[in-house]
Design an enzyme around this catalytic site. Structure first.
Site: not given
Ligand code: GDP
Ligand code: MN
Length: 380
Positions: A101, A189
Site C-alpha cells: 500500500y 493512492e
C-alpha cells in the site's frame, strides 16, 4: 474531484509510474477483443468512483477472451455500491507476489502532506488500519523540501522491502510526490502496488482526488470530470457558482458565505434541528442564482422548510430581497420559507418582504427556531 482509475493510470504513465497494459471499454464485445490483444488473460475492472470494488464483485479475473466477454457482460449490467457501471478497464493480468500500500495525502492534523506505506496492501487495508495500525507506516513530508533520499530508504526499510526493489520503489514514491504536487491532488493512492512473480513493480490500482479549488489552473484535469458519476444537484449548483453539499436533515439552508453557512447549520443543530444541506450562494444574489439554489434544495423531497440567511455586504439586502421575491415567483416553493437578512440596507430589504408569504426573522436564532418549528409542525 475524484478521477477514475483509468484516468489516474494515464497520469501515472505520464509520471513514469509503471502500470499494466490495458484499455478502457464500454461493451462486452470490445472487452473480448482487448483480451485477445492483451494475450488472453485479463482483469476486468468496473470504473466507478467508489473504493472496495473488488469485494463488491466489480473486479473479475478472466482466463480467456470468451470468459472476459461473459464477465464484462455481467459487470457492465451491475451496480457497484449503488453506482451503475458504464465502463470497464481491461488490464493484462499479472501474477502477484506481494501487495504494497502506498499513498500521499493531505493530513489535517499535522497540516502537512503525509506519506503512508504498508507491506499489507490490498483489499483489506481498511481492516489493517483498524486492527493492526502499526503495520501502516506514516511519515509527514515538508511541503517546501519534498521527499529526501533518506526518507525513501527509511520507508523501504520500514515495510521490509527486499533491497533489490529499493531503487524502483524510491522512484515510484518520488513520482507519486511530483504528481501530488503538480496536480494539486489531495490524495494519490496506489493500492496495491504489486511485486510480480517475475520481480516487476507495478501499480495495479490508482486513486487520485484533486482539490476542486485548484482546478482553474488545470483545465486538462478539470475536463476529466465524469458528470455521469456525480450528484446532479452538485453539478447544477456548480453551473451557477453555488456550492451545495447534501446532508440528511429536513431544513434546507440557503446562505451566502461558507462560514455563515456553517454557522447556520450549527445553530439549527444546536436548537435540535437537522440541516438538509450546506449551500453557499457565493457573491451576489441575482434571482437566477437564488432560483437555482431553491431548485437544488427542493429536489430533495425530505426538505420541509427553507431557511435563508443572508449577510448583505457589497450585495445589499434590498437586492437580495428582490432576488428572493423574483425567485419565489419562478420556483413557487410549497413549503415555508424563513428569511433573515442583516447588513447593508436591512430595513429596506425586510420591508420588501412584508406582506408576502415569506416568514421573516430578526435574528439567526429566531429564524432557525422558526425553521425547525415549521419543518416539524410543532413549536419548540
Ligand atoms: P479495489 O477493490 O476497488 O481497491 O480494486 P483493486 O484494483 O485494488 O483490485 C482489488 C484486488 O484485485 C487487488 O488487491 C488484487 O488482489 C486483485 N487484482 C487486481 N488486478 C489483478 C491482477 O492483474 N492479477 C491478480 N491476480 N489479481 C488482481
Ligand atoms: Mn485498490
Amino acid at each position: 474531484m475524484r478521477l477514475h482509475e483509468y484516468q489516474s493510470k494515464s497520469l501515472f504513465t505520464k509520471y513514469g509510474i509503471p502500470i499494466p497494459n490495458g484499455r478502457i471499454a464500454s461493451s462486452a464485445q470490445e472487452v473480448k477483443q482487448i483480451c485477445e490483444e492483451l494475450g488472453g488473460k485479463v482483469v476486468i475492472k468496473s470504473q466507478v468512483l467508489v473504493g472496495g470494488r473488488g469485494k463488491a464483485g466489480g473486479i473479475r479475473l478472466a482466463k480467456s477472451p470468451l470468459e472476459a466477454e461473459a464477465f464484462a457482460e455481467q459487470i457492465l449490467a451491475m451496480e457497484v455500491k449503488g453506482i451503475p457501471v458504464r465502463k470497464v478497464l481491461v488490464d493484462e493480468a499479472v501474477s502477484i507476489d506481494k501487495e504494497i500500500y502506498l499513498s500521499i495525502a493531505n493530513d489535517r492534523n499535522s497540516q502537512k502532506p503525509i506519506l503512508m506505506a504498508s507491506s499489507a496492501g490490498g483489499v483489506d487495508i481498511e481492516e489493517t488500519a483498524v486492527k493492526n495500525p502499526e503495520k501502516i507506516i506514516k511519515r509527514t513530508v515538508d511541503p517546501l523540501i519534498g521527499l529526501r533520499e533518506y526518507q525513501l530508504r527509511d520507508i523501504a526499510i520500514s515495510i521490509d522491502l527486499d533491497r533489490k526493489f529499493w531503487k524502483i520503489f524510491g522512484e515510484i514514491i518520488s513520482a507519486v510526490w511530483r504528481l501530488y504536487v503538480d496536480c494539486d491532488a489531495t490524495i494519490v493512492e496506489i493500492n496495491p502496488l504489486v511485486i510480480t512473480a517475475d520481480d516487476r513493480v507495478i501499480a495495479l490500482d490508482a486513486k487520485i482526488v484533486l482539490d476542486d479549488n485548484s482546478l482553474f489552473r488545470h483545465p486538462d484535469l478539470a475536463e476529466m470530470r465524469d458528470l455521469d458519476a456525480e450528484d446532479p444537484a452538485e453539478i447544477e449548483g456548480r453551473k451557477f457558482g453555488v456550492v451545495f453539499i447534501k446532508l440528511d436533515g429536513n431544513i434546507g439552508c440557503l446562505v451566502n458565505g461558507a462560514g455563515l453557512a456553517m454557522a447556520t447549520m450549527d445553530i439549527i443543530k444546536l436548537l435540535g434541528g437537522e440541516p438538509a444541506n450546506f449551500l453557499d450562494i457565493g457573491g451576489g444574489a441575482s434571482s437566477e442564482k437564488v432560483a437555482a439554489a431553491f431548485r437544488i434544495i427542493l429536489a430533495d423531497t425530505k426538505v420541509k422548510a427553507i431557511l435563508i440567511n443572508v449577510f448583505g455586504g457589497i450585495t445589499r439586502c434590498d437586492e437580495v430581497a428582490r432576488g428572493i421575491l423574483e425567485a419565489m415567483k419562478k420556483v413557487k416553493p410549497k413549503i415555508p420559507v424563513i428569511v433573515r437578512l442583516v447588513g447593508t440596507n436591512k430595513e429596506e430589504g425586510m420591508k420588501m418582504l412584508e406582506g408576502t408569504n415569506l416568514i421573516t426573522a430578526d435574528s439567526l436564532f429566531t429564524a432557525a427556531k422558526l425553521a425547525i418549528e415549521n419543518a416539524q409542525g410543532v413549536s419548540i
